[in-house]
Design an enzyme around this catalytic site. Structure first.
Site, mmCIF file in Angstrom:
data_model
loop_
_atom_site.group_PDB
_atom_site.id
_atom_site.type_symbol
_atom_site.label_atom_id
_atom_site.label_comp_id
_atom_site.label_asym_id
_atom_site.label_seq_id
_atom_site.Cartn_x
_atom_site.Cartn_y
_atom_site.Cartn_z
ATOM 1 N N CYS A 2 0.826 -1.195 0.000
ATOM 2 C CA CYS A 2 0.000 0.000 0.000
ATOM 3 C C CYS A 2 0.871 1.260 0.000
ATOM 4 C CB CYS A 2 -0.959 0.047 1.181
ATOM 5 S SG CYS A 2 -2.120 -1.323 1.261
ATOM 6 N N ARG A 27 3.727 0.015 -4.925
ATOM 7 C CA ARG A 27 3.409 -0.509 -3.602
ATOM 8 C C ARG A 27 2.018 -1.147 -3.550
ATOM 9 N NH1 ARG A 27 6.744 1.212 0.428
ATOM 10 N NH2 ARG A 27 5.137 0.703 1.941
ATOM 11 N N TRP A 74 -2.773 -2.480 -1.845
ATOM 12 C CA TRP A 74 -2.473 -3.888 -2.075
ATOM 13 C C TRP A 74 -3.312 -4.664 -1.071
ATOM 14 C CZ3 TRP A 74 -0.455 -8.140 0.507
ATOM 15 C CH2 TRP A 74 -0.035 -9.211 -0.300
ATOM 16 N N GLY A 101 -0.515 -1.426 6.467
ATOM 17 C CA GLY A 101 -0.158 -2.323 7.549
ATOM 18 C C GLY A 101 -1.286 -3.277 7.874
ATOM 19 N N GLU A 478 17.024 -16.896 -8.851
ATOM 20 C CA GLU A 478 16.599 -15.529 -9.121
ATOM 21 C C GLU A 478 16.043 -15.407 -10.536
ATOM 22 O OE1 GLU A 478 15.889 -11.404 -9.056
ATOM 23 O OE2 GLU A 478 15.852 -13.030 -7.574
ATOM 24 N N LYS A 482 12.264 -14.142 -11.298
ATOM 25 C CA LYS A 482 11.976 -13.003 -12.161
ATOM 26 C C LYS A 482 11.020 -13.415 -13.275
ATOM 27 C CE LYS A 482 13.837 -10.633 -10.550
ATOM 28 N NZ LYS A 482 13.279 -10.188 -9.270
ATOM 29 N N HIS A 501 16.722 -35.637 -9.055
ATOM 30 C CA HIS A 501 16.086 -36.082 -7.807
ATOM 31 C C HIS A 501 14.634 -35.616 -7.749
ATOM 32 C CE1 HIS A 501 19.793 -37.703 -6.181
ATOM 33 N NE2 HIS A 501 20.403 -36.569 -6.519
ATOM 34 N N LYS A 597 5.793 -4.015 -4.321
ATOM 35 C CA LYS A 597 7.243 -3.840 -4.235
ATOM 36 C C LYS A 597 7.781 -4.094 -2.829
ATOM 37 C CE LYS A 597 11.234 -2.405 -5.892
ATOM 38 N NZ LYS A 597 11.942 -3.231 -6.885
#
Length: 602
Positions: A2, A27, A74, A101, A478, A482, A501, A597
């Site tokens: 947010c 955000r 968010w 929050g 990573e 992405k 495996h 983010k």
């Protein structure tokens, strides 16, 4: 999660509020809204969708209001609907509030307020805040006192900004969620992050947990958690407004991938001496007695932590990378000889901050590897080590991963030198020399990459595997993260030896295997060959003369440098692959589905 923006001053508020929301969409972008004090009450506009949807409504509004708050969401409590969008008001629309929050005791508060006749229309935890303030106003409290009483009733994490009918102040509070004050002549801004108002001012004041503020057009009053008037240091932000613009690029993600030569130069500047092959991080901590290192992080930062832990172990310094959300159940208790390293781009990641607090309580030395000056992690740790990547707007982290990995590379050699059992790499002179050329090598990759063509070649496959060994494992993980973040396609990254495996059962001719090969080991090549015999296309991410080239069907070449640098160049190729694949699929690249983010809730 947010984004909050607020304005009080001489100028009209709507324009800076909308601009601030546009800058904060990384955000959260489920819904958005604004509330302003119009002289006779409160005007509120909000809707589900993106800030652009809200902007179309507000463009028809003629408002001279100079005091207001805004929010881009968010979702946590309740789906993204008009009713759940912020700002939320009390049942008489006298108080409006925005919140970032989690209010942990909202159900108890909501039940009590409902019994007293206060009405609720949303699914959110936030709606208790304006109703609590209204409750205290109804019981004879002045606005500031009503706000303070309401905040004291809240359990959880929050950054809050409110406006109250008939009052010319913004009331705000911070506890566990970021909130920063921007200072401009005749105007004040409150925001979750500096980019919200950077085009207006680079003069800021970072708030601390427990702070309560009253912001007026003629000044600001801060009350600390002890109830005393407080002063916070005024600072200048070393970011330029242009750094938060897309410039000629279609997306922030692509701009930030292409800005890595510059961001890496800033990361490295003044931190090593090429002539003496020395690393100097100017840390104020005495780390000579350290016997183990914990690198704790989430998401992309965790992969950078893996990279750093692997290097430290190569240098004889016992190190573990630990997911911050699992720290309390998997890390054990650190000792006074443990160095706890919080790796967090924003410095506000809730799980990482919780782990940092636990490590401090146990007596560990603490270091924050972060991008944001005066972030919570930077203030709470014994020492900050800034990665200097500059502002990153794209939700999918790119340049900050590179800068984190380079910073941790420098730190690994520094720690190996100062700890009793550590020993820097034998190839340190070559590493220092190649780090000085890393920016040029990244530029070479950006100019010559074949990732755009390959993204079309392997579009709409069933799954995508990324494999590597050692440092290459963290790069593979990573790369897969992405890819899934921005394409929404299934991707997995793992140590190449683990392919046989279990994951090999999923390999078909529609499962490209991106194989990161840098060192001379044949093991990853063998693992790729095992996948190829099952029909999988192999894409080598390697220097052009590596043995994997004979096995691979396609290639993403990187210059041959010190292996650490070459792994970082391989990461740039995978960033480009993810970006161009998402472009072909017409994804919302800078605003990926369901993601934000900065994850400031646990």
């Amino acid at each position: 999660m947010c984004g909050i923006i607020a304005h009080a001053g001489d100028r009209e508020a709507l324009d800076p509020l909308v601009t601030g929301l546009e800058k904060l969409e990384y955000r959260g972008y489920d819904s958005a809204g604004i509330a302003v004090k119009n002289g006779h009450g409160l005007d509120v506009w909000k809707c589900s969708g993106q800030v652009s949807d809200l902007k179309r409504t507000i463009n028809t509004v003629d408002s001279s209001a100079t005091l207001g708050i805004g929010h881009t969401r968010w979702s946590t409590h309740g789906p993204p609907t008009d009713e759940n969008a912020h700002p939320h008001t009390d049942h008489s629309d006298r108080v409006a509030a925005v919140h970032n929050g989690i209010i942990e005791n909202y159900e108890t508060l909501k039940e009590k307020l409902s019994e007293d006749g206060y009405e609720f229309t949303s699914d959110t935890d936030t709606e208790v805040i304006p109703n609590l303030i209204r409750y205290y106003l109804d019981h004879g409290n002045e606005p500031l006192a009503a706000f303070e009483h309401a905040v004291s009733d809240l359990d959880g994490s929050y950054a809050i900004a409110t406006v109250i009918e008939g009052n010319d102040s913004i009331f705000a509070a911070r506890q566990g969620s970021p909130l920063v004050l921007g200072l401009e002549e005749n105007s004040y801004y409150l925001a979750s992050d500096v980019p919200a108002f950077l085009s207006q001012t680079d003069t800021v004041l970072y708030l601390e947990d427990g702070d309560v503020l009253e912001v007026r057009s003629d000044g600001v009053e801060i009350i600390d958690e002890e109830g005393q008037l407080a002063q916070r240091e005024v600072e200048q932000v070393d970011w330029q407004p242009g750094e938060t613009e897309k410039a000629q690029f279609d997306h922030y993600m692509l701009k930030e991938i292409h800005s890595q030569p510059e961001s890496l130069q800033k990361t490295l500047e003044g931190r090593f001496d090429r002539e003496k092959d020395e690393i100097d991080l100017d840390l104020g901590l005495d780390l000579s007695g350290i016997d183990s290192v914990q690198l704790v992080a989430c998401g992309t930062s965790y992969h950078a932590a893996m990279f750093g832990a692997s290097l430290l172990n190569q240098c004889g310094v016992p190190a573990r990378s630990i997911r911050a959300s699992e720290y309390d159940v998997s890390a054990g208790t650190p000792s006074e000889r443990t160095l706890f390293i919080a790796v967090t781009q924003s410095g506000e990641t809730a799980d990482t901050l919780t782990a940092l607090s636990s490590a401090k309580e146990a007596g560990a030395s603490t270091l924050a590897v972060t991008n944001v000056v005066q972030s919570t992690a930077a203030r709470e740790a014994d020492e900050p080590l800034y990665i200097r990547a500059g502002p990153e707007i794209g939700v999918a982290a790119t340049k900050t991963f590179s800068s984190q990995a380079v910073t941790l590379t420098l730190l690994s050699q520094f720690l190996a030198e100062v700890t009793d059992d550590g020993s820097p790499l034998d190839t340190l002179p070559e590493l220092v020399s190649d780090l000085s050329e890393l920016s040029n090598a990244v530029e070479q990759v950006l100019q010559t990459s074949d990732a755009e063509r390959l993204s079309r070649e392997y579009l709409n496959e069933r799954a995508y595997f990324f494999i590597g060994r050692g440092l290459g494992c963290s790069v593979a993980k990573e790369g897969a993260l992405k890819f899934k973040e921005v394409t929404y396609e299934h991707a997995e990254g793992f140590a190449s030896g683990e392919l046989k495996h279990g994951p090999l059962a999923l390999v078909t001719e529609r499962t490209p295997v991106f194989t990161i090969c840098v060192d001379g080991s044949r093991k990853t090549v063998t693992n790729a060959e095992e996948a190829k015999t099952r029909g999988a296309p192999i894409v080598a991410v390697s220097p052009p003369d590596h043995g994997i080239v004979d096995t691979a069907d396609e290639h993403l070449y990187v210059p041959e440098m010190h292996p650490i640098c070459t792994y970082l160049l391989a990461n740039v190729q995978l960033q480009l692959l993810s970006y161009y694949s998402a472009t072909e699929l017409d994804r919302a690249i800078d605003k990926p589905r369901n993601l934000a983010k900065s994850v400031t809730v646990e």
